[in-house]
Design an enzyme around this catalytic site. Sequence first.
Site, mmCIF file in Angstrom:
data_model
loop_
_atom_site.group_PDB
_atom_site.id
_atom_site.type_symbol
_atom_site.label_atom_id
_atom_site.label_comp_id
_atom_site.label_asym_id
_atom_site.label_seq_id
_atom_site.Cartn_x
_atom_site.Cartn_y
_atom_site.Cartn_z
ATOM 1 N N CYS A 18 38.279 40.518 32.966
ATOM 2 C CA CYS A 18 39.035 38.938 32.808
ATOM 3 C C CYS A 18 38.809 38.463 34.602
ATOM 4 O O CYS A 18 38.008 37.797 34.939
ATOM 5 C CB CYS A 18 40.315 39.124 32.656
ATOM 6 S SG CYS A 18 40.639 39.562 30.745
ATOM 7 N N ASP A 130 47.638 38.555 35.569
ATOM 8 C CA ASP A 130 46.816 39.206 34.482
ATOM 9 C C ASP A 130 46.897 38.173 33.264
ATOM 10 O O ASP A 130 47.816 37.886 32.630
ATOM 11 C CB ASP A 130 47.294 40.512 34.228
ATOM 12 C CG ASP A 130 46.467 41.317 32.989
ATOM 13 O OD1 ASP A 130 45.724 40.569 32.499
ATOM 14 O OD2 ASP A 130 46.897 42.407 32.695
HETATM 15 P P1 4NP Z 1 41.751 42.197 33.929
HETATM 16 O O1 4NP Z 1 42.839 41.962 32.523
HETATM 17 O O2 4NP Z 1 42.529 43.524 34.584
HETATM 18 O O3 4NP Z 1 41.940 40.804 34.518
HETATM 19 O O4 4NP Z 1 40.434 42.758 33.299
HETATM 20 C C1 4NP Z 1 42.962 42.722 31.652
HETATM 21 C C2 4NP Z 1 42.057 43.359 30.687
HETATM 22 C C3 4NP Z 1 42.373 44.560 29.918
HETATM 23 C C4 4NP Z 1 43.779 45.013 29.880
HETATM 24 C C5 4NP Z 1 44.711 44.457 30.799
HETATM 25 C C6 4NP Z 1 44.125 43.657 31.752
HETATM 26 N N1 4NP Z 1 44.040 45.859 28.848
HETATM 27 O O5 4NP Z 1 45.020 46.415 28.844
HETATM 28 O O6 4NP Z 1 43.146 46.504 28.173
#
Ligand code: 4NP
Length: 164
Positions: A18, A130
């Site tokens: 993300c 997040d």
């Molecule tokens: P990112 O978001 O760290 O911005 O890529 C996330 C993507 C997946 C997860 C957590 C945050 N996950 O728990 O799978």
Amino acid sequence: MSGSEAIGVLFVCLGNICRSPTAEAVFAARLMREGLADRIRVDSAGTGDWHLGEPPDPRSRQAARARGYDLEHLRARQVVPADFRNFGYILAMDDANLRDLRRLQPDWYRGELDLFLRAGGCRSPLEVPDPYNGDARDFERVLDLVEVAADGLLAALRARHPFP
Ligand code: 4NP
């Protein structure tokens, strides 16, 4: 770091599907626009390993596409020890990412390990939240923050490195 060697910037989040691929694509677009793509290498990685090899989250891809950024070619990878050799700037999306990176950081690392928003000149907020469990607005918010910080980071790098 100076001279003709390319500067390396690595964006890091938790899943690398993300926030950090969004930052990579936005910053890469800035570099292309400014003619600096051969002077600054850009990549992204996650501290976690749940999504290795996966493309970015469809919600990130769609939100980015609507603003003219292409995330389709990106694939998730995890931070590896060699990243500390290869990247003079390792920029975390949130405090947890930064803590995890500090645990991995070798003693000899002399690069800049910091929050992306702080390195991009932002004062508040300092974290890119997040969006994984959020809705479309959270993905737009990621892009809003990343676009501002990408401009600030480029200005900071220009101030520090003698680009033509
Ligand atoms: P990112 O978001 O760290 O911005 O890529 C996330 C993507 C997946 C997860 C957590 C945050 N996950 O728990 O799978």
